[in-house]
Design a protein around this motif. Structure first.
Motif, mmCIF file in Angstrom:
data_model
loop_
_atom_site.group_PDB
_atom_site.id
_atom_site.type_symbol
_atom_site.label_atom_id
_atom_site.label_comp_id
_atom_site.label_asym_id
_atom_site.label_seq_id
_atom_site.Cartn_x
_atom_site.Cartn_y
_atom_site.Cartn_z
ATOM 1 N N ASP A 78 0.843 -1.186 0.000
ATOM 2 C CA ASP A 78 0.000 0.000 0.000
ATOM 3 C C ASP A 78 0.888 1.249 0.000
ATOM 4 N N TRP A 79 0.975 1.933 -1.133
ATOM 5 C CA TRP A 79 1.881 3.073 -1.293
ATOM 6 C C TRP A 79 1.766 4.128 -0.200
ATOM 7 N N PRO A 80 0.574 4.483 0.246
ATOM 8 C CA PRO A 80 0.488 5.517 1.286
ATOM 9 C C PRO A 80 1.110 5.100 2.622
ATOM 10 N N GLN A 81 1.377 3.829 2.817
ATOM 11 C CA GLN A 81 1.967 3.356 4.073
ATOM 12 C C GLN A 81 3.489 3.234 4.018
ATOM 13 N N ILE A 82 4.089 3.444 2.860
ATOM 14 C CA ILE A 82 5.532 3.232 2.696
ATOM 15 C C ILE A 82 6.330 4.094 3.670
ATOM 16 N N GLN A 83 7.249 3.436 4.353
ATOM 17 C CA GLN A 83 8.242 4.085 5.199
ATOM 18 C C GLN A 83 9.559 3.374 4.961
ATOM 19 N N ASP A 119 8.505 8.702 4.625
ATOM 20 C CA ASP A 119 7.327 8.434 5.439
ATOM 21 C C ASP A 119 6.066 8.889 4.714
ATOM 22 N N ASN A 120 5.577 8.048 3.830
ATOM 23 C CA ASN A 120 4.350 8.381 3.095
ATOM 24 C C ASN A 120 3.141 8.502 4.024
ATOM 25 N N ALA A 121 3.213 7.932 5.223
ATOM 26 C CA ALA A 121 2.114 8.069 6.171
ATOM 27 C C ALA A 121 1.955 9.524 6.612
ATOM 28 N N SER A 122 3.011 10.326 6.471
ATOM 29 C CA SER A 122 2.967 11.760 6.801
ATOM 30 C C SER A 122 2.650 12.613 5.581
ATOM 31 N N GLY A 123 2.416 11.985 4.460
ATOM 32 C CA GLY A 123 2.125 12.689 3.209
ATOM 33 C C GLY A 123 2.891 12.020 2.090
#
Length: 153
Positions: A72-77, A138-142
């Motif tokens: 899931d791309w938005p979760q990538i870290q 940190d895609n979770a932050s944007g």
């Protein structure tokens, strides 16, 4: 020198595998190693005859990544880093062994370890990776969020 964000330090502390990119007389090479963190400093053990350790002995400047296999791309870290690896001994090695044993009990409780582990540990050396620069993705932050961190003192 900027401070390493707590989220990046937490990420380092909760993951286990770092991929090292090295370069030596045989060219570039990448190898995954188990590590333990102490702040932004990473310790690992490996065979001095492995290609990545031979490369490190020729050229200690390396790059590294730490990441998961995200779907899931938005979760990538993840962490991307460059710095210097040095073989350690003495008090530095003792410190690394304690940290490593806390994270990986099979190494920390050598008297209880399987014979194959004991035999393998007799052939390894201990190494310290001191990052000079890190990027915490940190895609979770944007989407595309990146914290660029100068680790040089």
């Amino acid at each position: 020198m900027s401070t390493v964000p707590a989220a990046a330090l937490d990420y380092l502390g909760t993951h286990r595998v770092m991929t090292l990119a090295t370069h030596g007389s045989d060219g570039p090479w990448a190898a995954a190693v188990f590590y333990v963190s102490d702040g932004a400093t990473l310790y690992f053990l490996s065979s001095p005859t492995s290609r990545h350790c031979r490369n490190i002995s020729e050229n200690p400047h390396v790059a590294a990544t730490i990441h998961e296999d995200y779907a899931d791309w938005p979760q990538i870290q993840g962490i991307q880093a460059e710095g210097v690896v040095r073989e350690i001994s003495g008090d530095d090695e003792k410190h690394a062994r304690v940290l490593y044993g806390d994270k990986y009990p099979v190494v920390g409780k050598i008297a209880q370890a399987p014979a194959a582990i004991v035999k393998a540990l007799a052939k390894v050396r201990w190494y310290r990776f001191e990052p000079q620069r890190m990027v915490f993705i940190d895609n979770a932050s944007g989407f595309g969020h990146r914290d660029e961190i100068d680790c040089r003192s």
